[in-house]
Design a protein around this motif. Structure first.
Motif, PDB file in Angstrom:
ATOM      1  N   ALA A   1       3.432  -2.603   7.390  1.00  0.00           N
ATOM      2  CA  ALA A   1       4.482  -2.917   8.358  1.00  0.00           C
ATOM      3  C   ALA A   1       4.847  -4.402   8.382  1.00  0.00           C
ATOM      4  CB  ALA A   1       4.040  -2.472   9.748  1.00  0.00           C
ATOM      5  N   MET A   2       4.117  -5.227   7.662  1.00  0.00           N
ATOM      6  CA  MET A   2       4.364  -6.666   7.695  1.00  0.00           C
ATOM      7  C   MET A   2       5.336  -7.083   6.595  1.00  0.00           C
ATOM      8  SD  MET A   2       0.429  -7.841   8.506  1.00  0.00           S
ATOM      9  CE  MET A   2       0.755  -9.606   8.602  1.00  0.00           C
ATOM     10  N   ASP A   3       5.975  -8.227   6.811  1.00  0.00           N
ATOM     11  CA  ASP A   3       6.958  -8.758   5.869  1.00  0.00           C
ATOM     12  C   ASP A   3       6.233  -9.478   4.732  1.00  0.00           C
ATOM     13  OD1 ASP A   3       8.899 -10.169   4.471  1.00  0.00           O
ATOM     14  OD2 ASP A   3      10.042 -10.699   6.271  1.00  0.00           O
ATOM     15  N   ALA A  43       0.308 -14.421   3.099  1.00  0.00           N
ATOM     16  CA  ALA A  43      -0.985 -15.084   3.298  1.00  0.00           C
ATOM     17  C   ALA A  43      -1.786 -14.377   4.382  1.00  0.00           C
ATOM     18  CB  ALA A  43      -0.770 -16.556   3.659  1.00  0.00           C
ATOM     19  N   GLU A  44      -1.113 -13.984   5.451  1.00  0.00           N
ATOM     20  CA  GLU A  44      -1.802 -13.266   6.529  1.00  0.00           C
ATOM     21  C   GLU A  44      -2.286 -11.900   6.058  1.00  0.00           C
ATOM     22  OE1 GLU A  44      -0.917 -11.632  11.074  1.00  0.00           O
ATOM     23  OE2 GLU A  44       0.521 -12.953  10.068  1.00  0.00           O
ATOM     24  N   ILE A  45      -1.468 -11.239   5.252  1.00  0.00           N
ATOM     25  CA  ILE A  45      -1.868  -9.935   4.722  1.00  0.00           C
ATOM     26  C   ILE A  45      -3.132 -10.066   3.882  1.00  0.00           C
ATOM     27  CG2 ILE A  45      -1.218  -8.100   3.106  1.00  0.00           C
ATOM     28  CD1 ILE A  45       1.690  -8.524   4.068  1.00  0.00           C
ATOM     29  N   TRP A  46      -3.185 -11.061   3.001  1.00  0.00           N
ATOM     30  CA  TRP A  46      -4.362 -11.230   2.163  1.00  0.00           C
ATOM     31  C   TRP A  46      -5.601 -11.571   2.989  1.00  0.00           C
ATOM     32  CZ3 TRP A  46      -5.584  -9.905  -2.592  1.00  0.00           C
ATOM     33  CH2 TRP A  46      -4.561  -9.555  -3.476  1.00  0.00           C
ATOM     34  N   ARG A  47      -5.432 -12.337   4.048  1.00  0.00           N
ATOM     35  CA  ARG A  47      -6.575 -12.626   4.915  1.00  0.00           C
ATOM     36  C   ARG A  47      -7.086 -11.359   5.577  1.00  0.00           C
ATOM     37  NH1 ARG A  47      -3.768 -17.617   5.895  1.00  0.00           N
ATOM     38  NH2 ARG A  47      -2.587 -16.690   7.613  1.00  0.00           N
ATOM     39  N   MET A  48      -6.164 -10.479   6.002  1.00  0.00           N
ATOM     40  CA  MET A  48      -6.578  -9.201   6.614  1.00  0.00           C
ATOM     41  C   MET A  48      -7.356  -8.350   5.618  1.00  0.00           C
ATOM     42  SD  MET A  48      -3.499  -7.742   9.026  1.00  0.00           S
ATOM     43  CE  MET A  48      -2.913  -6.836   7.611  1.00  0.00           C
ATOM     44  N   LEU A  49      -6.872  -8.291   4.373  1.00  0.00           N
ATOM     45  CA  LEU A  49      -7.536  -7.486   3.354  1.00  0.00           C
ATOM     46  C   LEU A  49      -8.915  -8.048   3.015  1.00  0.00           C
ATOM     47  CD1 LEU A  49      -4.622  -6.850   0.804  1.00  0.00           C
ATOM     48  CD2 LEU A  49      -5.293  -5.453   2.753  1.00  0.00           C
ATOM     49  N   ALA A  50      -9.013  -9.359   3.007  1.00  0.00           N
ATOM     50  CA  ALA A  50     -10.259  -9.999   2.595  1.00  0.00           C
ATOM     51  C   ALA A  50     -11.347  -9.906   3.657  1.00  0.00           C
ATOM     52  CB  ALA A  50     -10.005 -11.462   2.261  1.00  0.00           C
ATOM     53  N   PRO A  74       0.824  -1.191   0.000  1.00  0.00           N
ATOM     54  CA  PRO A  74       0.000   0.000   0.000  1.00  0.00           C
ATOM     55  C   PRO A  74       0.865   1.249   0.000  1.00  0.00           C
ATOM     56  CG  PRO A  74      -0.854  -1.604   1.558  1.00  0.00           C
ATOM     57  CD  PRO A  74       0.475  -2.120   1.082  1.00  0.00           C
ATOM     58  N   THR A  75       0.482   2.226  -0.817  1.00  0.00           N
ATOM     59  CA  THR A  75       1.277   3.418  -1.000  1.00  0.00           C
ATOM     60  C   THR A  75       0.405   4.644  -0.871  1.00  0.00           C
ATOM     61  OG1 THR A  75       2.604   2.166  -2.580  1.00  0.00           O
ATOM     62  CG2 THR A  75       2.880   4.567  -2.595  1.00  0.00           C
ATOM     63  N   THR A  76       0.942   5.705  -0.280  1.00  0.00           N
ATOM     64  CA  THR A  76       0.190   6.942  -0.154  1.00  0.00           C
ATOM     65  C   THR A  76       0.011   7.555  -1.530  1.00  0.00           C
ATOM     66  OG1 THR A  76       1.116   7.349   2.019  1.00  0.00           O
ATOM     67  CG2 THR A  76       0.147   9.236   0.882  1.00  0.00           C
ATOM     68  N   HIS A  77      -1.215   7.936  -1.848  1.00  0.00           N
ATOM     69  CA  HIS A  77      -1.499   8.499  -3.148  1.00  0.00           C
ATOM     70  C   HIS A  77      -0.966   9.922  -3.242  1.00  0.00           C
ATOM     71  CE1 HIS A  77      -5.175   5.674  -3.707  1.00  0.00           C
ATOM     72  NE2 HIS A  77      -4.024   5.072  -3.837  1.00  0.00           N
TER      73      HIS A  77
END
Length: 224
Positions: free
Chosen positions: A103-105, A111-118, A9-12
């Motif tokens: 902040a995550m690796d 996989a954890e990041i995608w679960r958070m987004l979903a 994710p990047t600041t627009h």
């Protein structure tokens, strides 16, 4: 548009929306058309509120989503221009899923990041088009926002400018392909340094769980 959400994710940054008199996709819908859209969406179990402008939507989002909720903001010029993205990701009121993901690796925790987004408590975003027959059309390069939109998020709030109203699904898909994708590609190249692509499409024809999705339909044109 939400067609490009990068891996990180990047600041627009500010990107001007291209609007010309030669395209039929920039004019704000009349109140009569907005009421027609709202009625069609309500018949399909979407909650709908017609608001004057983005400022009203910005205030309404705070009412709809309780403080402390884990909230994911889909990449959206509508959210950026309205200040909603800043409110959620930097305002301190919410648990920003986007900020946590940053902040995550990404090599070991993808996989954890995608679960958070979903599966956030709430996702806030927009769509590329809304039809007078009651369908919402979202496009994406990565697909990161689509699981949450489709059913995984407990709460969905979609902020939709009046210029996104189209008569039917065929016109909605043409709006995506002919209008939104070129603008998103331009934005992605400027902001992320990479091109965008129309890799995934989601059509929301109805909502099985009444009360889950709220569409904030604006009288003004915003985003693309």
């Amino acid at each position: 548009m939400t067609a490009s959400t990068p891996a990180t994710p990047t600041t627009h940054t500010t990107v001007a929306t291209r609007a010309t008199t030669t395209t039929p996709f920039t004019a704000a819908a009349t109140d009569e058309r907005l009421e027609r859209v709202a009625a069609a969406l309500k018949e399909r179990n979407f909650d709908v509120e017609i608001l004057d402008d983005a400022s009203a939507a910005r205030a309404r989002v705070k009412d709809l989503i309780p403080a402390g909720s884990a909230v994911f903001t889909a990449a959206s010029e509508t959210l950026r221009l309205s200040g909603i993205d800043q409110d959620i990701n930097a305002g301190g009121r919410y648990d920003s899923v986007k900020e946590r993901g940053t902040a995550m690796d990404r090599a070991t925790q993808m996989a954890e990041i995608w679960r958070m987004l979903a599966c956030p408590d709430a996702v806030v975003g927009s769509v590329c088009a809304v039809t007078e027959t009651g369908s919402l059309v979202a496009a994406s390069a990565s697909g990161s926002q689509l699981p949450a939109y489709a059913g995984a998020a407990l709460r969905v709030v979609l902020v939709v400018g009046a210029q996104k109203v189209v008569p039917d699904l065929d016109t909605a898909l043409r709006r995506v392909d002919e209008y939104c994708v070129p603008l998103e590609d331009e934005r992605a190249r400027q902001v992320y340094g990479v091109p965008s692509a129309l890799n995934r499409l989601l059509v929301l024809n109805a909502e099985p769980r009444p009360g889950r999705v709220t569409v904030l339909l604006l009288r003004e044109a915003i985003g693309f």
